[in-house]
Write a protein that holds these residues in place. Structure first.
Motif, PDB file in Angstrom:
ATOM      1  N   GLU A   1       5.242  -4.016   3.183  1.00 45.57           N
ATOM      2  CA  GLU A   1       5.818  -2.766   2.697  1.00 45.57           C
ATOM      3  C   GLU A   1       7.339  -2.763   2.816  1.00 45.57           C
TER       4      GLU A   1
ATOM      5  N   ARG B   1       0.828  -1.204   0.000  1.00 44.04           N
ATOM      6  CA  ARG B   1       0.000   0.000   0.000  1.00 44.04           C
ATOM      7  C   ARG B   1       0.861   1.251   0.000  1.00 44.04           C
ATOM      8  N   CYS B   2       0.519   2.163  -0.897  1.00 43.80           N
ATOM      9  CA  CYS B   2       1.146   3.482  -0.972  1.00 43.80           C
ATOM     10  C   CYS B   2       0.020   4.492  -1.151  1.00 43.80           C
TER      11      CYS B   2
ATOM     12  N   PRO C   1      -5.691   5.152  -1.985  1.00 46.60           N
ATOM     13  CA  PRO C   1      -4.667   4.097  -2.016  1.00 46.60           C
ATOM     14  C   PRO C   1      -4.117   3.865  -3.419  1.00 46.60           C
TER      15      PRO C   1
ATOM     16  N   TYR D   1      -1.379   0.798  -5.164  1.00 52.52           N
ATOM     17  CA  TYR D   1      -0.692  -0.445  -4.822  1.00 52.52           C
ATOM     18  C   TYR D   1       0.306  -0.843  -5.894  1.00 52.52           C
TER      19      TYR D   1
END
Length: 85
Positions: A32, A11-12, A18, A20
């Protein structure tokens, strides 16, 4: 001794936006954490004009050939993208 690998989304992005990246990583690393290669991305909130899923199919096929196991989410995304496992 070979490296056991997985392909998984990490997840970023920002709050409530979000993003991904789909990564090839050692199975023992955190979601992560450290990864070996970036294979593509998934943007669940992408607008119609934006690309929501991009995967390098050749590299994905390579990772599967060396024994990487896709996570459930990545497997579903690959079926959506019509990339065979």
């Amino acid at each position: 001794v070979g490296v056991r690998c997985v392909t998984e989304p990490a997840r970023c992005g920002f709050n409530k936006r979000p993003f991904y990246p789909i990564l090839g990583a050692d199975q023992g690393n955190k979601r992560e954490g450290r990864h070996l290669e970036r294979l593509g991305f998934f943007n669940p909130l992408g607008k119609e004009s934006e690309e929501s899923l991009r995967v390098d199919s050749e590299r994905y096929a390579y990772w599967l050939s060396v024994g990487a196991q896709p996570s459930e989410r990545v497997a579903k995304l690959m079926k959506k993208a019509v990339i065979p496992e």
